[in-house]
Design a protein around this motif. Sequence first.
Motif, PDB file in Angstrom:
ATOM      1  N   VAL A  96      -3.245  -8.894   5.209  1.00  0.00           N
ATOM      2  CA  VAL A  96      -2.185  -9.114   4.225  1.00  0.00           C
ATOM      3  C   VAL A  96      -2.765  -9.708   2.943  1.00  0.00           C
ATOM      4  O   VAL A  96      -2.461  -9.245   1.823  1.00  0.00           O
ATOM      5  CB  VAL A  96      -1.098 -10.044   4.800  1.00  0.00           C
ATOM      6  N   ALA A  97      -3.616 -10.712   3.083  1.00  0.00           N
ATOM      7  CA  ALA A  97      -4.233 -11.342   1.914  1.00  0.00           C
ATOM      8  C   ALA A  97      -5.081 -10.338   1.129  1.00  0.00           C
ATOM      9  O   ALA A  97      -5.072 -10.328  -0.111  1.00  0.00           O
ATOM     10  CB  ALA A  97      -5.082 -12.531   2.353  1.00  0.00           C
TER      11      ALA A  97
ATOM     12  N   TRP B  50       5.601  -1.717   5.992  1.00  0.00           N
ATOM     13  CA  TRP B  50       6.022  -1.273   4.654  1.00  0.00           C
ATOM     14  C   TRP B  50       4.871  -0.613   3.910  1.00  0.00           C
ATOM     15  O   TRP B  50       5.007   0.512   3.409  1.00  0.00           O
ATOM     16  CB  TRP B  50       6.571  -2.457   3.868  1.00  0.00           C
ATOM     17  N   TYR B  51       3.709  -1.279   3.841  1.00  0.00           N
ATOM     18  CA  TYR B  51       2.619  -0.681   3.068  1.00  0.00           C
ATOM     19  C   TYR B  51       1.930   0.456   3.821  1.00  0.00           C
ATOM     20  O   TYR B  51       1.190   1.236   3.235  1.00  0.00           O
ATOM     21  CB  TYR B  51       1.616  -1.724   2.551  1.00  0.00           C
ATOM     22  N   ASN B  52       2.200   0.569   5.126  1.00  0.00           N
ATOM     23  CA  ASN B  52       1.637   1.680   5.895  1.00  0.00           C
ATOM     24  C   ASN B  52       2.595   2.859   6.023  1.00  0.00           C
ATOM     25  O   ASN B  52       2.360   3.776   6.807  1.00  0.00           O
ATOM     26  CB  ASN B  52       1.236   1.203   7.292  1.00  0.00           C
TER      27      ASN B  52
ATOM     28  N   PRO C 160      -4.662   0.254   5.588  1.00  0.00           N
ATOM     29  CA  PRO C 160      -4.995   1.561   5.007  1.00  0.00           C
ATOM     30  C   PRO C 160      -6.432   1.664   4.505  1.00  0.00           C
ATOM     31  O   PRO C 160      -6.957   2.770   4.387  1.00  0.00           O
ATOM     32  CB  PRO C 160      -3.988   1.698   3.851  1.00  0.00           C
ATOM     33  N   ASP C 161      -7.071   0.525   4.209  1.00  0.00           N
ATOM     34  CA  ASP C 161      -8.465   0.563   3.750  1.00  0.00           C
ATOM     35  C   ASP C 161      -9.446   0.419   4.904  1.00  0.00           C
ATOM     36  O   ASP C 161     -10.639   0.198   4.686  1.00  0.00           O
ATOM     37  CB  ASP C 161      -8.712  -0.509   2.685  1.00  0.00           C
TER      38      ASP C 161
ATOM     39  N   SER D 233       1.148   3.545   1.267  1.00  0.00           N
ATOM     40  CA  SER D 233       2.361   4.211   0.786  1.00  0.00           C
ATOM     41  C   SER D 233       2.460   4.146  -0.737  1.00  0.00           C
ATOM     42  O   SER D 233       1.995   3.201  -1.373  1.00  0.00           O
ATOM     43  CB  SER D 233       3.599   3.566   1.412  1.00  0.00           C
ATOM     44  N   ASP D 234       3.074   5.162  -1.317  1.00  0.00           N
ATOM     45  CA  ASP D 234       3.279   5.197  -2.773  1.00  0.00           C
ATOM     46  C   ASP D 234       4.187   4.049  -3.213  1.00  0.00           C
ATOM     47  O   ASP D 234       4.017   3.493  -4.303  1.00  0.00           O
ATOM     48  CB  ASP D 234       3.889   6.530  -3.186  1.00  0.00           C
ATOM     49  N   THR D 235       5.145   3.710  -2.376  1.00  0.00           N
ATOM     50  CA  THR D 235       6.053   2.604  -2.697  1.00  0.00           C
ATOM     51  C   THR D 235       5.282   1.304  -2.846  1.00  0.00           C
ATOM     52  O   THR D 235       5.489   0.537  -3.797  1.00  0.00           O
ATOM     53  CB  THR D 235       7.116   2.443  -1.588  1.00  0.00           C
ATOM     54  N   ALA D 236       4.372   1.048  -1.918  1.00  0.00           N
ATOM     55  CA  ALA D 236       3.566  -0.171  -1.979  1.00  0.00           C
ATOM     56  C   ALA D 236       2.644  -0.159  -3.187  1.00  0.00           C
ATOM     57  O   ALA D 236       2.473  -1.185  -3.859  1.00  0.00           O
ATOM     58  CB  ALA D 236       2.766  -0.322  -0.692  1.00  0.00           C
ATOM     59  N   LEU D 237       2.053   0.975  -3.484  1.00  0.00           N
ATOM     60  CA  LEU D 237       1.160   1.067  -4.644  1.00  0.00           C
ATOM     61  C   LEU D 237       1.885   0.717  -5.931  1.00  0.00           C
ATOM     62  O   LEU D 237       1.370  -0.026  -6.776  1.00  0.00           O
ATOM     63  CB  LEU D 237       0.592   2.484  -4.744  1.00  0.00           C
ATOM     64  N   THR D 238       3.083   1.254  -6.084  1.00  0.00           N
ATOM     65  CA  THR D 238       3.868   0.983  -7.291  1.00  0.00           C
ATOM     66  C   THR D 238       4.146  -0.510  -7.435  1.00  0.00           C
ATOM     67  O   THR D 238       4.035  -1.083  -8.526  1.00  0.00           O
ATOM     68  CB  THR D 238       5.196   1.765  -7.252  1.00  0.00           C
ATOM     69  N   LYS D 239       4.501  -1.153  -6.326  1.00  0.00           N
ATOM     70  CA  LYS D 239       4.779  -2.590  -6.346  1.00  0.00           C
ATOM     71  C   LYS D 239       3.507  -3.391  -6.629  1.00  0.00           C
ATOM     72  O   LYS D 239       3.521  -4.356  -7.408  1.00  0.00           O
ATOM     73  CB  LYS D 239       5.375  -3.025  -5.011  1.00  0.00           C
ATOM     74  N   LEU D 240       2.412  -3.029  -5.988  1.00  0.00           N
ATOM     75  CA  LEU D 240       1.157  -3.767  -6.153  1.00  0.00           C
ATOM     76  C   LEU D 240       0.613  -3.641  -7.576  1.00  0.00           C
ATOM     77  O   LEU D 240      -0.024  -4.568  -8.083  1.00  0.00           O
ATOM     78  CB  LEU D 240       0.131  -3.276  -5.137  1.00  0.00           C
ATOM     79  N   GLU D 241       0.866  -2.511  -8.215  1.00  0.00           N
ATOM     80  CA  GLU D 241       0.412  -2.330  -9.603  1.00  0.00           C
ATOM     81  C   GLU D 241       1.116  -3.304 -10.546  1.00  0.00           C
ATOM     82  O   GLU D 241       0.556  -3.690 -11.576  1.00  0.00           O
ATOM     83  CB  GLU D 241       0.668  -0.890 -10.046  1.00  0.00           C
ATOM     84  N   LYS D 242       2.325  -3.705 -10.198  1.00  0.00           N
ATOM     85  CA  LYS D 242       3.101  -4.616 -11.034  1.00  0.00           C
ATOM     86  C   LYS D 242       3.018  -6.067 -10.550  1.00  0.00           C
ATOM     87  O   LYS D 242       3.687  -6.938 -11.096  1.00  0.00           O
ATOM     88  CB  LYS D 242       4.563  -4.166 -11.050  1.00  0.00           C
ATOM     89  N   SER D 243       2.202  -6.308  -9.547  1.00  0.00           N
ATOM     90  CA  SER D 243       2.123  -7.636  -8.946  1.00  0.00           C
ATOM     91  C   SER D 243       1.569  -8.671  -9.918  1.00  0.00           C
ATOM     92  O   SER D 243       0.624  -8.404 -10.672  1.00  0.00           O
ATOM     93  CB  SER D 243       1.249  -7.593  -7.697  1.00  0.00           C
TER      94      SER D 243
END
Length: 255
Positions: free
Chosen positions: A147-148, A115-117, A39-40, A164-174
């Motif tokens: 991935v890294a 998943w993140y896309n 995505p980046d 994806s918003d789902t991935a962002l939410t998870k990554l914020e809590k990583s």
Amino acid sequence: GPAGLYSAKLILKSIPESKVFVFEKLPSPFGLMRFGVAPDHQEVKKVQNELSSVLQSDRLSFFGNVEIGKDISLEAMQQLFSGTIFSYGASYDKSLNIPGETLNNVHSAREFVFWYNCHPEYQQLNFNLESVRNVAVIGNGNVALDVARILTKDVNLLKKTDISDTALTKLEKSNIRNIFVIGRRGCVQSAFTTKELRELTKLEGVELCIYKEDIINSLNDASITECKDCLLYTSDAADDLLCVDLGGRRLIKKK
């Protein structure tokens, strides 16, 4: 995907009276260009602009949510069309049949990338990023570095992408702190590009570690045979500086 749409473009250009019908299992077009590119890396996804012009042709019809063999049979397509081009990739992961392959927290890169896309068939997956600190990425190509990078990049920067918003939410809590990129073969066989590796060196708050002993140990027989001109030396000025020329890829890292 790109292969199918480029094929359609060639047909429309080469055969003036032709009509092309594109069938896609997913609701939207572009395949891996949409769901495989990080995505980046929006500059890579700009290819979609060219492909969009193909879809706008009045001699092309696009049908999403259509699965060949389920919604329409191959026999029916043979009766309806002069020719059929199948331009799709693998739909499932190839099992390696190795111990531990099916354990919890073991995932394929394809699953994680889709998943993140925001691939619609993979949004239900649950990646445990909160209770782990160490991650191993098996592979040393561009996807492994994607991935890294996604796992370590500032979430505020990722918010500016189409992740994806789902991935962002998870990554914020990583709580991931260490990522180990592990290649099966020697360093010379690394398939990543210099650009992908350079991106990892520019991530704020992330230290990229390339250890001298790891590079030396990875110079197996296959590496030496494949890259006879590979340079491996230490600086005259400082023995703790390692320079490795990997067939056009130069890695420099203090010990």
